[in-house]
Design a protein around this motif. Structure first.
Motif, mmCIF file in Angstrom:
data_model
loop_
_atom_site.group_PDB
_atom_site.id
_atom_site.type_symbol
_atom_site.label_atom_id
_atom_site.label_comp_id
_atom_site.label_asym_id
_atom_site.label_seq_id
_atom_site.Cartn_x
_atom_site.Cartn_y
_atom_site.Cartn_z
ATOM 1 N N THR A 43 0.843 -1.194 0.000
ATOM 2 C CA THR A 43 0.000 0.000 0.000
ATOM 3 C C THR A 43 0.875 1.239 0.000
ATOM 4 O O THR A 43 1.993 1.231 0.511
ATOM 5 C CB THR A 43 -0.935 0.027 1.228
ATOM 6 O OG1 THR A 43 -0.151 -0.025 2.411
ATOM 7 C CG2 THR A 43 -1.906 -1.143 1.199
ATOM 8 N N LYS A 108 -2.565 10.493 0.330
ATOM 9 C CA LYS A 108 -2.547 9.316 1.210
ATOM 10 C C LYS A 108 -2.943 8.039 0.492
ATOM 11 O O LYS A 108 -2.782 6.955 1.028
ATOM 12 C CB LYS A 108 -3.499 9.536 2.387
ATOM 13 C CG LYS A 108 -3.083 10.660 3.290
ATOM 14 C CD LYS A 108 -4.062 10.821 4.426
ATOM 15 C CE LYS A 108 -3.644 11.988 5.309
ATOM 16 N NZ LYS A 108 -4.613 12.239 6.373
ATOM 17 N N GLU A 109 -3.508 8.183 -0.705
ATOM 18 C CA GLU A 109 -3.988 7.016 -1.429
ATOM 19 C C GLU A 109 -3.887 7.276 -2.929
ATOM 20 O O GLU A 109 -3.941 8.419 -3.369
ATOM 21 C CB GLU A 109 -5.441 6.725 -1.055
ATOM 22 C CG GLU A 109 -6.387 7.863 -1.407
ATOM 23 C CD GLU A 109 -7.809 7.635 -0.929
ATOM 24 O OE1 GLU A 109 -8.345 6.541 -1.141
ATOM 25 O OE2 GLU A 109 -8.372 8.574 -0.347
#
Length: 155
Positions: A43, A108-109
């Motif tokens: 991730t 963040k993503e």
């Protein structure tokens, strides 16, 4: 034909940097809407994206101060902290004002972020005039640590 409205959006985009030449002309270097973030984990870790946001207007008939509000919206739909900056519209119809803002934007993503651009003339209601996309792509690489070497000599 005489101008009867305004202000008018002239441009809204991200670029790497902006140069202002000696004669006042602007050059926009590396217009971009997609950033690749590379990391070793499955991730994505929070990352700062460096770039310059450009929002330019032509005055039309407006001769006043205004507020430009840029609101980032994350891929999951969360509205993030907006940035509000003043713009002064003065001069001829084809002249204008705008925002050229170097920034470090935290992501963040991965996914598609939108930057909603709203304009409010003095005493007027704010209205969205543009949405600027920023695509974040996460690319996982191998481990940053070299593989462990076997211990011991040949057998």
């Amino acid at each position: 034909m005489p101008v009867s409205g305004g202000p008018y959006l002239s441009a809204a985009f991200f670029c790497e940097r902006v140069l202002q030449e000696k004669d006042g002309v602007l050059s926009f270097i590396r217009v971009i809407d997609r950033w690749n973030v590379v990391g070793p984990t499955q991730t994505m870790n929070p990352t700062i994206i460096q770039g310059t946001i450009v929002v330019l207007f032509k005055s039309g008939i407006l001769r006043a101060s205004a507020q430009v509000t840029i609101t980032p919206v994350s891929p999951n739909g969360e509205r993030l902290q907006p940035i509000t900056l003043p713009v002064l519209f003065e001069g001829d119809d084809e002249r204008g004002g705008g925002i050229i803002l170097p920034m470090g934007f935290p992501v963040k993503e991965p996914g598609l972020y939108w930057f909603e651009v709203a304009l409010a003339a003095q005493g007027g209601q704010s209205s969205v005039v543009a949405q600027i996309p920023m695509r974040i792509v996460y690319l996982q690489t191998g481990s940053l640590m070299p593989p462990a070497m076997p211990t011991g000599g040949p057998q």
